[in-house]
Scaffold this motif. Sequence first.
Motif, mmCIF file in Angstrom:
data_model
loop_
_atom_site.group_PDB
_atom_site.id
_atom_site.type_symbol
_atom_site.label_atom_id
_atom_site.label_comp_id
_atom_site.label_asym_id
_atom_site.label_seq_id
_atom_site.Cartn_x
_atom_site.Cartn_y
_atom_site.Cartn_z
ATOM 1 N N PHE A 164 1.111 119.928 140.257
ATOM 2 C CA PHE A 164 0.734 118.784 139.869
ATOM 3 C C PHE A 164 -0.081 118.630 138.603
ATOM 4 O O PHE A 164 0.131 117.664 138.236
ATOM 5 C CB PHE A 164 -0.588 118.746 140.973
ATOM 6 C CG PHE A 164 -0.231 118.436 142.452
ATOM 7 C CD1 PHE A 164 -0.313 117.007 142.948
ATOM 8 C CD2 PHE A 164 -0.101 119.462 143.217
ATOM 9 C CE1 PHE A 164 0.257 116.906 144.214
ATOM 10 C CE2 PHE A 164 0.223 119.411 144.493
ATOM 11 C CZ PHE A 164 0.497 118.047 145.173
ATOM 12 N N TRP A 208 5.063 116.057 138.404
ATOM 13 C CA TRP A 208 4.056 115.266 139.068
ATOM 14 C C TRP A 208 2.917 114.775 138.043
ATOM 15 O O TRP A 208 2.095 113.952 138.405
ATOM 16 C CB TRP A 208 3.527 115.666 140.624
ATOM 17 C CG TRP A 208 4.592 115.835 141.492
ATOM 18 C CD1 TRP A 208 5.739 115.163 141.537
ATOM 19 C CD2 TRP A 208 4.650 117.098 142.556
ATOM 20 N NE1 TRP A 208 6.464 115.695 142.465
ATOM 21 C CE2 TRP A 208 6.001 116.951 142.932
ATOM 22 C CE3 TRP A 208 3.887 118.252 142.646
ATOM 23 C CZ2 TRP A 208 6.326 117.949 143.857
ATOM 24 C CZ3 TRP A 208 4.252 119.128 143.694
ATOM 25 C CH2 TRP A 208 5.470 118.973 144.350
ATOM 26 N N ARG A 209 2.614 115.684 137.199
ATOM 27 C CA ARG A 209 1.436 115.453 136.127
ATOM 28 C C ARG A 209 1.327 114.131 135.693
ATOM 29 O O ARG A 209 0.406 113.275 135.698
ATOM 30 C CB ARG A 209 1.514 116.631 135.076
ATOM 31 C CG ARG A 209 0.341 116.461 133.918
ATOM 32 C CD ARG A 209 0.733 117.276 132.648
ATOM 33 N NE ARG A 209 -0.137 116.806 131.873
ATOM 34 C CZ ARG A 209 -1.380 117.628 131.374
ATOM 35 N NH1 ARG A 209 -1.776 118.681 132.347
ATOM 36 N NH2 ARG A 209 -2.116 117.025 130.382
ATOM 37 N N LEU A 253 0.598 111.351 137.960
ATOM 38 C CA LEU A 253 -0.618 111.247 138.466
ATOM 39 C C LEU A 253 -1.709 110.836 137.423
ATOM 40 O O LEU A 253 -2.690 109.993 137.753
ATOM 41 C CB LEU A 253 -1.095 112.657 138.868
ATOM 42 C CG LEU A 253 -0.499 113.231 140.353
ATOM 43 C CD1 LEU A 253 -0.793 114.776 140.162
ATOM 44 C CD2 LEU A 253 -1.227 112.684 141.343
ATOM 45 N N VAL A 282 -3.146 114.143 146.824
ATOM 46 C CA VAL A 282 -3.415 112.966 145.847
ATOM 47 C C VAL A 282 -4.974 112.602 145.802
ATOM 48 O O VAL A 282 -5.491 112.350 144.708
ATOM 49 C CB VAL A 282 -2.361 111.963 145.864
ATOM 50 C CG1 VAL A 282 -2.873 110.560 145.144
ATOM 51 C CG2 VAL A 282 -1.102 112.516 145.482
#
Length: 269
Positions: free
Chosen positions: A127, A132-133, A136, A190
């Motif tokens: 994450f 996914w960084r 986000l 999330v």
Amino acid sequence: MTILVLAATGKTGRRLVPQLRADGNEVRAASRSGEARFDWNEPETWAAVLAGVRAVYLVAPEDPEPVEAFVAQAVRAGVERFVVLSGRELEQAEGRFGGEMLAAERAVAASGVGWTVLRSNNFNQNFDEYTWREPLLAGRLGLPIGATGEPFIDTQDVAEVAALALTEAGHFGQVYELSGPESLTFGEAVRMISAALGRPIEYVELTPAEYEAELLAEGFPAEVAGALGGMFEMMREGLITTPTDTVEKLLGRPATTFAEYVGRVWPPH
């Protein structure tokens, strides 16, 4: 004993190296850009990193073709122990995802020396350190996973288990299924990150085709998009949603929770 850590600048390797050194071990940290230069596609770099080594932490390359030759050369050089990072239930996903990790498992199992396999769930650090960084931080993460849970594992826990397997007796021939202590949906994960950031992040459920199209539009190579799609296809089948207690049994403490990870890392420094 000198321990060779491959992918020493990666998510697990850069935590494993200081862990081993803090315990008094001689470590050779190898990667294409690390302390010791190593490249899977340049066999001429292999001999130098293997000299004097008795144990190897192996993270398979995307192309599994050189793994068998490397393992054979390592054994000839005197390596007596391999610890391989892998993924859970890869046999069920064969042909869709994880072929390089399965190839590494099979190569060390056939090597004739001691080996341990660490089959891990997705990392917490995916994450904040990987795919996914940026979505986000941009306020929207879209994935094709639905309500299937994932017991995300912290890379520090993986590194500590790897250190045990590399240095202690009793781990040869073991396949350790490593996960975090609880299964969360990606939507729940999330929301926890959103709360830590103090601003909204939208989680969007995508179809597999939509997900592939978004990855390609973001510039990911087709083979990477295909591998990620295969991973989520396997995950949707619920094959790796159940947590294990292996980390706690091996380390004598509970595995790191996702909430602990979020509190430590988010917002990113």
